[in-house]
Design a protein around this motif. Structure first.
Motif, short mmCIF file in Angstrom:
data_model
loop_
_atom_site.label_atom_id
_atom_site.label_comp_id
_atom_site.label_asym_id
_atom_site.label_seq_id
_atom_site.Cartn_x
_atom_site.Cartn_y
_atom_site.Cartn_z
N LEU A 23 -1.08 42.81 3.98
CA LEU A 23 -2.31 42.34 3.34
C LEU A 23 -1.99 41.27 2.29
O LEU A 23 -2.74 40.31 2.12
N VAL A 31 -3.98 46.39 10.17
CA VAL A 31 -4.70 47.47 10.83
C VAL A 31 -3.76 48.32 11.67
O VAL A 31 -3.87 49.54 11.72
N ILE A 59 -6.06 52.72 3.58
CA ILE A 59 -6.08 51.61 4.53
C ILE A 59 -7.52 51.18 4.81
O ILE A 59 -7.80 49.98 4.96
N MET A 71 -8.35 48.96 2.05
CA MET A 71 -7.74 47.64 2.20
C MET A 71 -8.49 46.80 3.21
O MET A 71 -8.62 45.58 3.05
N CYS A 72 -9.01 47.44 4.27
CA CYS A 72 -9.78 46.68 5.25
C CYS A 72 -11.08 46.17 4.64
O CYS A 72 -11.56 45.08 5.01
N VAL A 112 -13.56 45.33 10.15
CA VAL A 112 -14.47 46.36 10.65
C VAL A 112 -13.73 47.31 11.57
O VAL A 112 -13.87 48.54 11.47
N VAL A 113 -12.92 46.75 12.47
CA VAL A 113 -12.17 47.60 13.40
C VAL A 113 -11.21 48.51 12.63
O VAL A 113 -11.06 49.69 12.96
N GLY A 114 -10.61 47.97 11.58
CA GLY A 114 -9.71 48.79 10.78
C GLY A 114 -10.44 49.94 10.12
O GLY A 114 -9.96 51.07 10.11
N VAL A 115 -11.62 49.66 9.58
CA VAL A 115 -12.40 50.73 8.94
C VAL A 115 -12.75 51.79 9.96
O VAL A 115 -12.70 53.00 9.68
N LEU A 116 -13.09 51.36 11.19
CA LEU A 116 -13.55 52.34 12.18
C LEU A 116 -12.40 53.12 12.80
O LEU A 116 -12.60 54.25 13.26
N THR A 117 -11.20 52.53 12.88
CA THR A 117 -10.14 53.22 13.62
C THR A 117 -9.21 54.04 12.75
O THR A 117 -8.63 55.00 13.23
N ARG A 118 -8.98 53.66 11.51
CA ARG A 118 -7.97 54.37 10.73
C ARG A 118 -8.57 55.58 10.03
O ARG A 118 -9.78 55.66 9.82
N THR A 166 -14.11 40.89 11.55
CA THR A 166 -14.11 41.86 12.64
C THR A 166 -12.86 42.73 12.60
O THR A 166 -12.93 43.93 12.87
N ILE A 167 -11.74 42.13 12.27
CA ILE A 167 -10.52 42.93 12.16
C ILE A 167 -10.69 43.97 11.07
O ILE A 167 -10.30 45.13 11.22
#
Lengths: 114, 171
Positions: free
Chosen positions: B35, B23, A32, A35-36, A21-27, A18-19
């Motif tokens: 990471l 993130v 980055i 990397m997510c 997924v959130v990284g992909v959606l927010t950055r 989930t972290i």
């Protein structure tokens, strides 16, 4: 001997995924985001190893020489292979992108439509 | 509380905190370093589950090679500055909410799972190189060879993509 419930590994894996997924959606930085995606792949790997181990523990109680669960760990090995190849090509694409538009901001990528 | 449980909780906390820092840190170089911490924690988890081969491969391939590649690209593009344009606050809020909903659904779907995992001690030598190598080179030798073709094509693709276009093709 201490037994760790497989539930804990499931929750750890879900949280890591989930972290990611959130990284992909927010950055907005393409590196980055990449990397997510690696983070999500690793969350799945942890879960595969945990399940492999769980099945092995169940089968070991019956038969001491069993190799149940080997396949799960081999799948993780192949996932790592594919991830390495993916990273190579993905980073090459990002470098090419940077060379063309001098940014790795994915919001500029909508001009790929034209 | 035994030593393996303490190690489990320590590694879990470390990996989750590092993943959050990946993130939320502003500098891409810091993200890469966090990471690497996640991958080291996951390597610790593998060792705890007695998957020694995967632990070593994870450490060498992920924390070593792939992350160095990321770091190299970031340094190469000189991206290590703090100012990244942010997405709209509502968009980010929606992303976090949808991520939380995804986590909720996954946990609700998977929480009723009995079964336990023995840690390092005693049983289970499936994660050792001997067993994995025997299975890999007998049953799974065809996928193994195909993955070498995959690597070759990935290498060719990376070179082709990364090559500077010659002047004649640029109109």
């Amino acid at each position: 001997m201490s037994l760790i419930p497989v539930n804990y590994y499931i929750f750890l894996s879900i949280a890591l995924f989930t972290i990611g997924v959130v990284g992909v959606l927010t950055r907005r930085n393409a590196i980055i985001i990449f990397m997510c995606i690696e983070l999500m792949l690793n969350a799945v790997n942890v879960l595969l190893v945990a399940f492999s181990k769980m099945h092995h523990v169940a089968a070991y109680a019956m038969d001491k020489a069993t190799t149940t669960g080997t396949e799960g760990q081999l799948f993780v090995f192949f996932i790592m292979v594919v991830a390495a190849a993916e990273v190579t090509v993905g980073l090459a694409i990002i470098v090419m992108l940077y060379r063309n538009i001098h940014s790795v901001d994915i919001n500029f990528l909508n001009r790929l439509k034209h | 509380m035994q030593i393996t449980e303490i190690l489990f909780w320590f590694l879990t906390a470390l990996s989750l905190f590092s993943a959050l820092m990946v993130v939320f840190s502003d500098n891409p170089v810091h993200s890469v370093l966090w990471l690497i911490m996640v991958f080291i924690a996951i390597t610790g988890h593998y060792i705890l589950m007695n998957a020694q081969f995967l632990a070593i491969v994870n450490f060498i391939v992920y924390a070593g090679a792939i992350m160095v590649l990321f770091l190299f690209v970031i340094m190469f593009m000189n991206l290590n500055k703090e100012t990244e344009p942010q997405k709209n606050i509502w968009l980010r809020l929606a992303a976090v909410v949808s991520g939380g909903v995804l986590m909720l659904v996954l946990i609700a779907a998977l929480k009723d799972n009995a079964g336990a995992i023995n840690s390092i001690k005693g049983e289970g030598s499936i994660g050792l190189i001997k067993n994995l190598g025997q299975v890999l080179f007998t049953e799974y030798v065809l996928p193994f060879e195909i993955s070498s073709v995959l690597f070759l094509s990935a290498m060719v693709g990376a070179v082709v993509l990364g090559k500077k276009e010659s002047k004649s093709t640029v109109s």
